[in-house]
Write a protein that holds these residues in place. Structure first.
Motif, PDB file in Angstrom:
ATOM      1  N   SER A  83       0.822  -1.203   0.000  1.00 41.22           N
ATOM      2  CA  SER A  83       0.000   0.000   0.000  1.00 41.22           C
ATOM      3  C   SER A  83       0.859   1.258   0.000  1.00 41.22           C
ATOM      4  O   SER A  83       1.947   1.287   0.592  1.00 41.22           O
ATOM      5  CB  SER A  83      -0.917   0.028   1.227  1.00 41.22           C
ATOM      6  N   ASP A  84       0.357   2.302  -0.666  1.00 46.45           N
ATOM      7  CA  ASP A  84       1.051   3.587  -0.592  1.00 46.45           C
ATOM      8  C   ASP A  84       0.441   4.482   0.469  1.00 46.45           C
ATOM      9  O   ASP A  84       0.813   5.639   0.618  1.00 46.45           O
ATOM     10  CB  ASP A  84       1.013   4.304  -1.951  1.00 46.45           C
ATOM     11  N   SER A  85      -0.534   3.925   1.204  1.00 44.75           N
ATOM     12  CA  SER A  85      -1.199   4.692   2.248  1.00 44.75           C
ATOM     13  C   SER A  85      -1.288   3.826   3.490  1.00 44.75           C
ATOM     14  O   SER A  85      -1.431   2.613   3.422  1.00 44.75           O
ATOM     15  CB  SER A  85      -2.609   5.100   1.798  1.00 44.75           C
ATOM     16  N   ASN A  86      -1.159   4.462   4.630  1.00 42.08           N
ATOM     17  CA  ASN A  86      -1.321   3.735   5.888  1.00 42.08           C
ATOM     18  C   ASN A  86      -2.716   3.934   6.453  1.00 42.08           C
ATOM     19  O   ASN A  86      -2.943   3.773   7.648  1.00 42.08           O
ATOM     20  CB  ASN A  86      -0.269   4.184   6.905  1.00 42.08           C
ATOM     21  N   ALA A  87      -3.668   4.288   5.574  1.00 34.19           N
ATOM     22  CA  ALA A  87      -5.042   4.550   6.011  1.00 34.19           C
ATOM     23  C   ALA A  87      -6.031   3.791   5.137  1.00 34.19           C
ATOM     24  O   ALA A  87      -5.792   3.561   3.956  1.00 34.19           O
ATOM     25  CB  ALA A  87      -5.333   6.050   5.953  1.00 34.19           C
ATOM     26  N   ILE A  88      -7.126   3.400   5.743  1.00 33.61           N
ATOM     27  CA  ILE A  88      -8.269   2.871   4.999  1.00 33.61           C
ATOM     28  C   ILE A  88      -9.528   3.519   5.555  1.00 33.61           C
ATOM     29  O   ILE A  88      -9.598   3.861   6.742  1.00 33.61           O
ATOM     30  CB  ILE A  88      -8.369   1.331   5.070  1.00 33.61           C
ATOM     31  N   ASP A  89     -10.491   3.723   4.685  1.00 36.67           N
ATOM     32  CA  ASP A  89     -11.725   4.386   5.090  1.00 36.67           C
ATOM     33  C   ASP A  89     -12.702   3.395   5.698  1.00 36.67           C
ATOM     34  O   ASP A  89     -12.701   2.213   5.363  1.00 36.67           O
ATOM     35  CB  ASP A  89     -12.355   5.082   3.890  1.00 36.67           C
ATOM     36  N   GLY A  90     -13.546   3.896   6.570  1.00 39.90           N
ATOM     37  CA  GLY A  90     -14.539   3.065   7.242  1.00 39.90           C
ATOM     38  C   GLY A  90     -15.947   3.337   6.758  1.00 39.90           C
ATOM     39  O   GLY A  90     -16.302   3.007   5.644  1.00 39.90           O
ATOM     40  N   GLU A  91     -16.746   3.948   7.638  1.00 38.44           N
ATOM     41  CA  GLU A  91     -18.137   4.282   7.340  1.00 38.44           C
ATOM     42  C   GLU A  91     -18.960   3.040   6.988  1.00 38.44           C
ATOM     43  O   GLU A  91     -19.919   3.117   6.235  1.00 38.44           O
ATOM     44  CB  GLU A  91     -18.220   5.310   6.214  1.00 38.44           C
ATOM     45  N   THR A  92     -18.567   1.897   7.493  1.00 42.76           N
ATOM     46  CA  THR A  92     -19.211   0.582   7.292  1.00 42.76           C
ATOM     47  C   THR A  92     -19.138   0.081   5.851  1.00 42.76           C
ATOM     48  O   THR A  92     -19.790  -0.899   5.498  1.00 42.76           O
ATOM     49  CB  THR A  92     -20.697   0.578   7.745  1.00 42.76           C
ATOM     50  N   PHE A  93     -18.329   0.734   4.998  1.00 40.54           N
ATOM     51  CA  PHE A  93     -18.147   0.218   3.643  1.00 40.54           C
ATOM     52  C   PHE A  93     -17.296  -1.062   3.629  1.00 40.54           C
ATOM     53  O   PHE A  93     -17.673  -2.057   3.004  1.00 40.54           O
ATOM     54  CB  PHE A  93     -17.515   1.283   2.744  1.00 40.54           C
ATOM     55  N   PRO A  94     -16.132  -1.081   4.283  1.00 43.98           N
ATOM     56  CA  PRO A  94     -15.340  -2.323   4.300  1.00 43.98           C
ATOM     57  C   PRO A  94     -16.047  -3.391   5.132  1.00 43.98           C
ATOM     58  O   PRO A  94     -16.620  -3.102   6.192  1.00 43.98           O
ATOM     59  CB  PRO A  94     -14.034  -1.900   4.966  1.00 43.98           C
ATOM     60  N   THR A  95     -15.996  -4.617   4.660  1.00 42.94           N
ATOM     61  CA  THR A  95     -16.623  -5.722   5.385  1.00 42.94           C
ATOM     62  C   THR A  95     -15.702  -6.934   5.421  1.00 42.94           C
ATOM     63  O   THR A  95     -14.851  -7.112   4.530  1.00 42.94           O
ATOM     64  CB  THR A  95     -17.954  -6.141   4.727  1.00 42.94           C
ATOM     65  N   PHE A  96     -15.900  -7.734   6.422  1.00 38.41           N
ATOM     66  CA  PHE A  96     -15.193  -9.026   6.556  1.00 38.41           C
ATOM     67  C   PHE A  96     -16.252 -10.033   6.960  1.00 38.41           C
ATOM     68  O   PHE A  96     -16.922  -9.880   7.976  1.00 38.41           O
ATOM     69  CB  PHE A  96     -14.101  -8.924   7.601  1.00 38.41           C
ATOM     70  N   SER A  97     -16.431 -11.065   6.134  1.00 40.67           N
ATOM     71  CA  SER A  97     -17.499 -12.048   6.367  1.00 40.67           C
ATOM     72  C   SER A  97     -16.982 -13.459   6.136  1.00 40.67           C
ATOM     73  O   SER A  97     -15.988 -13.674   5.422  1.00 40.67           O
ATOM     74  CB  SER A  97     -18.693 -11.794   5.418  1.00 40.67           C
TER      75      SER A  97
END
Length: 206
Positions: free
Chosen positions: A186-200
């Motif tokens: 990754s070129d970023s140490n950040a990921i966005d949330g707002e319940t968009f990313p999921t793990f199932s």
């Protein structure tokens, strides 16, 4: 009816043997005969009831086997789904991502404190993860089994919001762990949330 049977047994056990001799009055003998017959009828009815109860139990057992398919090795269902509610801005290389908001956790195998799933028993499981990124940066995640990456996803764009996901099917032994971590490309140490990313994940078969 029960009191009459007890009375009969009392007479048969406690009265002297002479009471059963030929000089017993006819009306008493007839009454005793009636009680003896009634006792036999009750015993016969109880035997019939026990037989009917056993048949009902067999029918219920067969019904249960049909509902649960009667399959050897059948296990209760296992399924979970969690989302990331907040942006993470300080992810390190290979840092574990804690998907904190649990939507489903059938079987209780997912631990939201650490973002880990632990297989409750041997079987084939399916897992998926999705990643959401704002414009002007990109990042990646990977699904990990016991510390070894088994599937990766990454997304990003110079100006647009982007989203991507990946799915993998894994054979797990009871007690093995699966989680998601930040990839070092990754070129970023950040990921966005707002319940968009999921793990199932969920159990396919044992």
């Amino acid at each position: 009816m029960t009191l009459r049977i007890v009375h009969l047994l009392f007479i048969k056990v406690l009265l002297p043997e002479v009471t059963w001799c030929q000089d017993v009055p006819v009306d008493i003998s007839q009454s005793l005969s009636v009680l003896i017959q009634e006792e036999a009828n009750i015993r016969s009815q109880l035997d019939a009831d026990l037989t009917a109860l056993a048949q009902t139990l067999d029918a219920l057992t067969n019904l249960q086997n049909n509902v649960t398919c009667g399959c050897p090795g059948r296990r209760p269902p296992v399924a979970f789904s969690a989302t990331l509610t907040n942006e993470i801005t300080s992810l390190g290389t290979n840092q574990q991502v804690p998907f904190d908001k649990v939507l489903t956790n059938v079987g209780g195998a997912y631990d939201s404190r650490h973002g880990e799933f632990r297989a409750p028993y041997d079987g084939t499981y399916e897992f998926s993860v999705s990643l959401y990124m704002r414009g002007a940066r990109w990042a990646g995640l990977e699904i990990v089994r016991e510390g070894v990456a088994v599937s990766k996803v990454r997304t990003g764009d110079g100006s647009e919001y982007t989203m991507a996901g990946t799915t993998v099917t894994l054979a797990l032994r009871a007690g093995q762990d699966v989680w998601v971590r930040h990839i070092d490309e990754s070129d970023s140490n950040a990921i966005d949330g707002e319940t968009f990313p999921t793990f199932s994940g969920h159990l396919l078969q044992v």
